[in-house]
Structure formats: structure tokens, C-alpha cells
Scaffold this motif. Structure first.
Motif, short mmCIF file in Angstrom:
data_model
loop_
_atom_site.label_atom_id
_atom_site.label_comp_id
_atom_site.label_asym_id
_atom_site.label_seq_id
_atom_site.Cartn_x
_atom_site.Cartn_y
_atom_site.Cartn_z
N ASN A 335 0.86 -1.24 0.09
CA ASN A 335 0.06 0.13 -0.06
C ASN A 335 1.00 1.29 -0.07
O ASN A 335 0.55 2.20 -0.64
CB ASN A 335 -0.86 0.01 1.14
CG ASN A 335 -2.06 -0.88 1.01
OD1 ASN A 335 -3.24 -0.33 0.48
ND2 ASN A 335 -1.89 -2.19 1.59
N ARG A 336 1.83 1.40 0.87
CA ARG A 336 3.00 2.52 0.84
C ARG A 336 3.33 2.84 -0.50
O ARG A 336 3.62 3.83 -1.01
CB ARG A 336 3.91 2.20 2.09
CG ARG A 336 4.73 3.40 2.14
CD ARG A 336 5.35 3.48 3.69
NE ARG A 336 5.82 1.90 4.10
CZ ARG A 336 6.98 1.52 3.80
NH1 ARG A 336 7.79 2.23 3.05
NH2 ARG A 336 7.21 0.32 4.24
N TRP A 337 4.04 1.55 -1.13
CA TRP A 337 4.64 1.53 -2.59
C TRP A 337 3.70 2.23 -3.62
O TRP A 337 4.08 3.00 -4.39
CB TRP A 337 5.25 0.07 -2.66
CG TRP A 337 5.78 -0.03 -4.03
CD1 TRP A 337 4.89 -0.26 -5.56
CD2 TRP A 337 7.09 -0.01 -4.72
NE1 TRP A 337 5.73 -0.32 -6.39
CE2 TRP A 337 7.15 -0.14 -5.92
CE3 TRP A 337 8.18 0.27 -3.92
CZ2 TRP A 337 8.36 -0.16 -6.78
CZ3 TRP A 337 9.52 0.38 -4.43
CH2 TRP A 337 9.49 0.02 -6.00
N ASP A 338 2.36 1.54 -3.51
CA ASP A 338 1.63 1.99 -4.72
C ASP A 338 1.12 3.19 -4.45
O ASP A 338 0.89 4.07 -5.42
CB ASP A 338 0.27 1.05 -4.44
CG ASP A 338 0.57 -0.23 -4.91
OD1 ASP A 338 1.44 -0.47 -5.80
OD2 ASP A 338 0.02 -1.38 -4.65
N THR A 339 1.13 3.68 -2.99
CA THR A 339 0.63 5.40 -2.91
C THR A 339 1.59 6.16 -3.38
O THR A 339 1.33 7.18 -4.18
CB THR A 339 0.22 5.57 -1.41
OG1 THR A 339 -0.71 4.53 -1.14
CG2 THR A 339 -0.19 6.75 -0.96
N ARG A 340 2.94 5.93 -3.21
CA ARG A 340 3.96 6.76 -3.55
C ARG A 340 3.91 6.98 -5.09
O ARG A 340 4.24 7.83 -5.63
CB ARG A 340 5.20 6.19 -2.95
CG ARG A 340 5.53 6.60 -1.64
CD ARG A 340 6.92 5.96 -1.06
NE ARG A 340 6.94 6.47 0.28
CZ ARG A 340 7.73 5.87 1.17
NH1 ARG A 340 8.83 5.10 0.65
NH2 ARG A 340 8.13 6.23 2.26
N ARG A 341 3.63 5.90 -5.99
CA ARG A 341 3.68 5.80 -7.28
C ARG A 341 2.13 6.48 -7.81
O ARG A 341 2.42 6.86 -9.01
CB ARG A 341 3.85 4.50 -7.81
CG ARG A 341 5.64 4.18 -7.89
CD ARG A 341 5.95 3.02 -7.48
NE ARG A 341 7.19 2.91 -7.41
CZ ARG A 341 8.15 3.43 -6.26
NH1 ARG A 341 7.34 3.75 -5.15
NH2 ARG A 341 9.28 3.19 -6.20
N ARG A 342 1.39 6.25 -6.91
CA ARG A 342 0.03 6.93 -7.57
C ARG A 342 -0.17 8.48 -7.20
O ARG A 342 -1.12 9.31 -7.90
CB ARG A 342 -1.08 6.49 -6.90
CG ARG A 342 -1.49 4.71 -7.60
CD ARG A 342 -2.62 4.11 -6.87
NE ARG A 342 -2.80 2.78 -7.37
CZ ARG A 342 -3.52 2.56 -8.40
NH1 ARG A 342 -4.23 3.64 -9.03
NH2 ARG A 342 -3.57 1.45 -8.84
N MET A 343 0.66 8.95 -6.61
CA MET A 343 0.52 10.46 -6.03
C MET A 343 0.79 11.24 -7.33
O MET A 343 0.31 12.33 -7.45
CB MET A 343 1.60 10.90 -5.05
CG MET A 343 1.39 10.15 -3.84
SD MET A 343 2.83 10.25 -2.74
CE MET A 343 3.04 12.43 -2.54
N MET A 344 1.50 10.89 -8.43
CA MET A 344 1.62 11.73 -9.53
C MET A 344 0.51 11.51 -10.60
O MET A 344 0.28 12.33 -11.35
CB MET A 344 2.83 11.03 -10.33
CG MET A 344 4.18 11.30 -9.65
SD MET A 344 5.77 10.86 -10.64
CE MET A 344 5.41 11.91 -11.92
N LEU A 345 -0.56 10.58 -10.28
CA LEU A 345 -1.48 10.29 -10.96
C LEU A 345 -2.74 10.75 -10.01
O LEU A 345 -3.86 10.39 -10.58
CB LEU A 345 -1.80 8.90 -11.40
CG LEU A 345 -0.64 8.48 -12.29
CD1 LEU A 345 -0.92 6.89 -12.27
CD2 LEU A 345 -0.45 9.15 -13.61
N ARG A 346 -2.74 11.71 -9.25
CA ARG A 346 -3.78 12.06 -8.14
C ARG A 346 -4.98 12.50 -8.74
O ARG A 346 -6.01 12.15 -8.72
CB ARG A 346 -3.26 12.85 -7.11
CG ARG A 346 -4.38 13.03 -5.99
CD ARG A 346 -3.72 13.89 -4.82
NE ARG A 346 -3.00 14.93 -5.33
CZ ARG A 346 -3.74 16.16 -5.62
NH1 ARG A 346 -5.13 16.41 -5.21
NH2 ARG A 346 -3.11 17.31 -6.07
N LYS A 347 -4.71 13.37 -9.87
CA LYS A 347 -6.02 14.12 -10.48
C LYS A 347 -6.71 13.42 -11.39
O LYS A 347 -7.90 13.59 -11.64
CB LYS A 347 -5.40 15.41 -11.27
CG LYS A 347 -4.73 16.66 -10.25
CD LYS A 347 -4.22 17.75 -11.07
CE LYS A 347 -3.65 18.95 -10.20
NZ LYS A 347 -3.13 19.89 -11.03
#
Length: 565
Positions: A335-347
Motif C-alpha cells: 500500500n505504501r509503495w503503490d501510494t507513492r507511485r500513484r501520487m503523480m496520478l492523483r488528479k
């Protein structure tokens, strides 16, 4: 002069409908006469069949379990180690559920699974499905009707999606239950991707709220700690069977504490006193063998893995088993790994597992707190029972070490953890030998162990690696392969101990006497030495210098291990 044969070009005739027909004659008389289907069906019955909607296959999934049914409904579950199954049963009883823990699957369960299950399944499916049907048949033998069994029993299992057949386990359960005559038997799936929202409400029988999750994790964590203690003690016990008796007594103490809601730390302290009564001989040069692989195969302790843990101990080895809590830590890391990589796709990330408009920083803080809380709880319970030099794995380090060989984005099975565990074992000399066990045809684990691990073994030649597969009926072959590799590990352990005796100037008898005088011949006297896998070597260095200080340390330890009433 020989002339080359004339090459004639074959021209396929045209049938007037489908174009060229290979191998057909070129004359018009050979052309087939096809019926004209443009006018549609020639009778009313055919027309009705053509217009009828197709009926697709549907898997009935009865899951009705309400709060009102709790009083007369028994939850059936199993599948982890024996200690964890017993403790989870106690934790669920403390929440108000009626619980029955299934026995460890055996070869009879395998026979039931193959009889009623689909062909070509991996043996964990056969063992787990067959174990359930075996228990239901035993209930019938005791006088219960099939309808009473269907109405009063519910099976609870864990499920998930992935690149293997684990995602179809629930369907296999229902199919086998129908074929065995238990149509309508309820199978509740605890999907690790469903979170806490999969079973909530006022009229839900099995409520997966935070209280339930915390109780489950606590039982699993305590079971892991008890298993580590047993693996450390059993190879060095002076009286055969003393460790099993002490562990069984601890299971009863801990289950009673969990089911009654009493203080678990007090129960762990009581268990510490019980375990310290087992006399151990640390001066036995035994190789340490780490077991990794597919989750179920490396966790089960019965015929599903050919009793691998007990077999290694009978062959003179010390087992380093994997903790179930490592899988929980892996879920937090994911979950931590995926969250950090999804932060750039937040919008634009509005998928089912996406962040959307959520606060990603708050999510990372929550995951960080969860990880630290799990580690703190583990160390607290380990300290209470006297478990020394044990900690949960560092998932960030494991991911960094394995990323070169196995991309961290790839999921399924143990993911990159198998590769990371082997590298950590080789780097830090945590074990003399690593066994990767998995079912025959297990796609995630077989692809890792038989493919990537070969390259890892070449880069770390000191690591003795053995990949084995289980089918349920090939125990002799697996034991034979393990014995051949275990010979190398045994020689490594003996060489380490011989060098340690030369360095310290002590022999086994003198060190054994010092340990006994200092009161360190129990599990609380366990010592660990950096870059040394052999327990005997670590204990030898612990008593090699200044042993006159040991009685004071033993006195302090004795005062700390007094039971709390």
C-alpha cells in the motif's frame, strides 16, 4: 544429364461461396452444393430456438449469515500453523462467535479433495477442500443430517486475486461441496483486497470491523512468536518431547486469555516460565535451514508439506520458519509503495484502488504508523515471553535487494520476498541452507525459485539453495533431495563450530558446563552472533570470556522471569 521435375502451380478451385477449396478438383461438377440459409429457419420451432436468449453458467454463492444466526452457527476455519489456528479460535470466541478449528490437513483430506474437486488443481486446493468435506462427513457420522450441517455451520477462508489458482479457491470449495452433497453450504471469503467494507452492517453475522481485525492480527502475531520459540528449542532439548509439552501448555494458557479477554502480556509471561523449565543443550553443532516458498506450503505442518519441519529436525537441523506476520508487513509495504507511485496520478486516478481526491500524505502517515505499531507490538509480546534476537523483516531493504532480479511492481504469491529472503540469508549468513517449497505447478513460486533464484545462487555461491515441489504423494523424492543438500549444510555447521572452539580455546563439554552454571541452558539464554548461522557457535562465544559475570546476569534474568499473578 538429369532434368529437374516440372513444378506445377496448384490452383485451388472456387466453390462460389467460400472461395478457394484446397485439394478440390477444378471442374465445375466437383463444386459442393450448399443450402441457401438466407431465408432463415424453415419451421416455427426452429425460429423459437433461434430467438431464445442464451443461458450462461452461474455459480450460486450462498452467503447468508445474519447476527441472529450467531447463537446456533459454528464458524469453521483453518489453514495456518497449529498454534495460530488455536489462538485465532480463542480470539474469535472472545468476540462472541462459536468456533471450530479444523485439524491439520492429512492424506485423507487429499483423497477427498481429489475425489470431489476439479482435475489439475494444486495440492493446497485439494488438501483444504478435502479437509472441509472430511470434517462434514465426520459430522454426518455422528448423527447430524446434511440439512442441519448446512444450517448450523459456515466455513471461513481467505481469498485474493492473483496470477495463480488461489483466486478460484472459493469456487472450488462450492463445487466440491455440491458434488459431495452439501448444496447450499455457506463459504465466507475474507478477501484481502476488500478491506473493512466487505462485511459491515447491522444484520451481518461476521462483522469485519477494526476490533475483529486487531484480534485476528494479535492471535497471528502471538502464534508466530510461539512457533519461533518452538523451532529454537526443539533441536536442543535434553528430554525428547519436553518442548512439545511446554508449547501445548502455552497454547492452552494463551487461548484461555484470548477467549476470556484477559491481559495477553500476563499470559505471555506465564508461558515464559513454562518454556524456561525445558533444559536445552546448546552445544550441538546443527545446521540452520530456512524454509521459504509458497505461502501455504511453507506454513502448513502436516502431510501438505510432507512434515518438512519435523523431517529436518529429525535429520539434525534447526528450522528457521517464516512468520505469517511477514505477509501482513508485505501488505502494508504494498500500500505504501503503490501510494507513492500513484501520487503523480492523483488528479486522474479514480480507479477502484486509486487515490482520487484523497490526501496522499495522510495515507502515507497512516501506513507508517501501522508499520511502527505492528513492530512495537511484536517486540512487546516477544519480550514478554522471552524471545530474544527476533524481529519482523525490513520490507524496504528486502525490496531494494530483490529489485535487481525481480521487479517490485510484479505481484502474486510471495512477490519479490522469496528473492529478498534468499539474498538476505546469504548476505548476513542467517542460515546454512534455504529450501523453497511450493506445490507442483505453482506459477508465481516456481517461476521465481526455478528461474530467478538460479542467478541469485550463482552470485552468492555460499548459499545452499534447494527448490522442491509437492504433489501430495511424493514424500520420498522430496526428502531425498533435501537430504543431499542438507549434507553440505551440516558440514558447514561443523566447520564453523570447530573454528569457534579453536578461537575461544573451549570445547563443547567446558562450554556446556559454563552455560549450566550460569543458568543459560534454557530458551531465555539464547544468544545471537553477527554473521554466524550456527546457534552453538553464538553460545560458545557468549561464555568464552568473563564467565564469572554470568551468575549476576542469570540472577537478573531470574528476577525478570517471575510469573505475574
Amino acid at each position: 544429364m538429369n532434368q529437374r521435375p516440372e513444378l506445377r502451380q496448384f490452383v485451388e478451385p472456387d466453390d462460389g461461396v467460400h472461395g478457394r477449396v484446397p485439394g478440390a478438383r477444378s471442374d465445375a461438377s466437383a463444386r459442393p452444393v450448399l443450402p441457401d440459409l438466407s431465408a432463415g429457419p424453415s419451421c416455427q420451432s426452429c425460429a423459437g430456438e433461434a430467438k431464445a436468449a442464451p443461458r450462461h453458467w452461474f455459480d450460486a454463492n450462498p452467503q447468508g449469515f445474519t447476527r441472529a444466526q450467531r447463537e446456533h452457527t459454528t464458524l469453521l476455519f483453518g489453514g495456518l500453523t497449529q498454534s495460530q489456528d488455536i489462538l485465532i479460535g480463542g480470539a474469535l470466541e472472545g468476540l462472541g462467535y462459536k468456533v471450530r478449528v479444523l485439524d491439520t490437513p492429512d492424506n485423507d483430506a487429499l483423497r477427498f479433495g481429489k475425489e470431489f474437486g476439479n482435475r489439475g488443481q494444486c495440492n493446497p486446493t485439494y488438501f483444504t477442500v478435502g479437509n472441509l468435506i472430511k470434517y462434514l462427513r465426520d459430522l454426518e457420522g455422528k448423527g447430524l443430517s446434511r440439512q442441519e450441517i448446512i444450517d448450523n455451520y459456515v466455513f471461513t477462508t481467505v481469498g485474493a486475486c492473483g496470477p495463480c489458482r488461489f483466486g478460484t479457491y472459493a469456487t472450488e470449495y462450492r463445487k466440491a461441496l455440491r458434488d459431495a452433497g452439501y448444496t447450499g453450504f455457506r463459504v465466507l471469503l475474507l478477501d484481502n483486497n476488500g478491506g473493512l467494507r466487505q462485511a459491515c452492517g447491522d444484520d451481518v453475522g461476521l462483522v469485519l470491523d477494526r476490533v475483529f481485525i486487531f484480534a485476528l492480527i494479535k492471535a497471528v502475531m502471538i502464534g508466530d512468536i510461539l512457533n519461533v520459540m518452538a523451532y529454537r528449542m526443539r533441536p536442543y532439548e535434553v528430554t525428547p518431547g519436553a518442548t512439545d509439552q511446554a508449547v501445548e501448555a502455552c497454547r492452552k494458557i494463551l487461548r484461555e486469555a484470548l477467549s476470556s479477554g484477559r491481559n495477553s502480556l500476563r499470559a505471555m509471561r506465564r508461558c515464559r516460565t513454562v518454556l524456561d523449565t525445558v533444559e536445552l543443550d546448546w552445544m550441538r553443532a546443527k545446521p540452520k535451514v530456512s524454509i521459504i516458498g509458497e505461502f501455504w506450503a511453507m506454513t502448513t505442518e502436516g502431510d501438505g508439506c510432507y512434515h518438512l519441519q519435523r523431517f529436518l529436525e529429525q535429520e539434525g537441523a534447526e528450522v528457521d520458519g517464516q512468520m505469517v506476520m511477514a505477509w501482513v508487513m508485505y501488505q502494508v509495504w504494498q500500500n505504501r509503495w503503490d501510494t507513492r507511485r500513484r501520487m503523480m496520478l492523483r488528479k486522474s486516478d479514480h480507479a477502484r484502488m486509486g487515490l482520487g481526491d484523497k490526501d496522499e500524505r495522510k495515507r502515507l502517515v497512516q501506513l507508517w504508523i501501522a508499520e511502527k505499531a505492528l513492530k512495537a507490538a511484536f517486540h512487546t509480546y516477544a519480550w514478554a515471553i522471552g524471545l530474544r534476537h527476533a524481529r519482523l523483516p525490513d520490507m524496504d531493504e528486502m525490496a531494494e535487494l530483490s529489485n535487481r532480479f525481480y521487479d517490485n511492481h510484479i505481484r502474486g504469491g510471495e512477490g519479490h520476498m522469496e528473492v529478498g529472503k534468499l539474498i538476505q540469508t546469504a548476505l548476513y549468513r542467517k542460515a546454512h541452507m534455504v529450501i523453497s517449497i511450493k506445490p507442483f505447478g505453482c506459477m508465481p513460486s516456481s517461476g521465481i525459485s526455478d528461474g530467478i533464484q538460479s542467478q541469485v545462487s550463482e552470485l552468492y555461491p555460499d548459499a545452499v539453495f534447494c527448490a522442491v515441489e509437492t504433489t501430495g504423494d511424493a514424500a520420498v523424492l522430496l526428502h531425498s533431495r533435501v537430504q543431499m543438500q542438507l549434507f553440505k549444510a551440516r558440514e558447514m555447521a561443523r566447520s564453523e563450530f570447530a573454528r569457534a572452539c579453536e578461537e575461544t580455546g573451549l570445547d563443547a563439554d567446558e562450554a556446556r558446563l559454563r552455560l549450566k552454571r550460569a543458568g543459560l541452558n534454557s530458551v531465555s539464554g539464547y544468544r545471537w552472533r553477527k554473521r554466524t548461522a550456527a546457534t552453538a557457535v553464538a553460545q560458545l562465544h557468549a561464555v568464552s570470556g568473563g564467565w564469572m559475570k554470568r551468575p549476576l546476569a542469570a540472577t537478573r534474568r531470574l528476577l525478570q522471569t517471575q510469573p505475574i499473578s
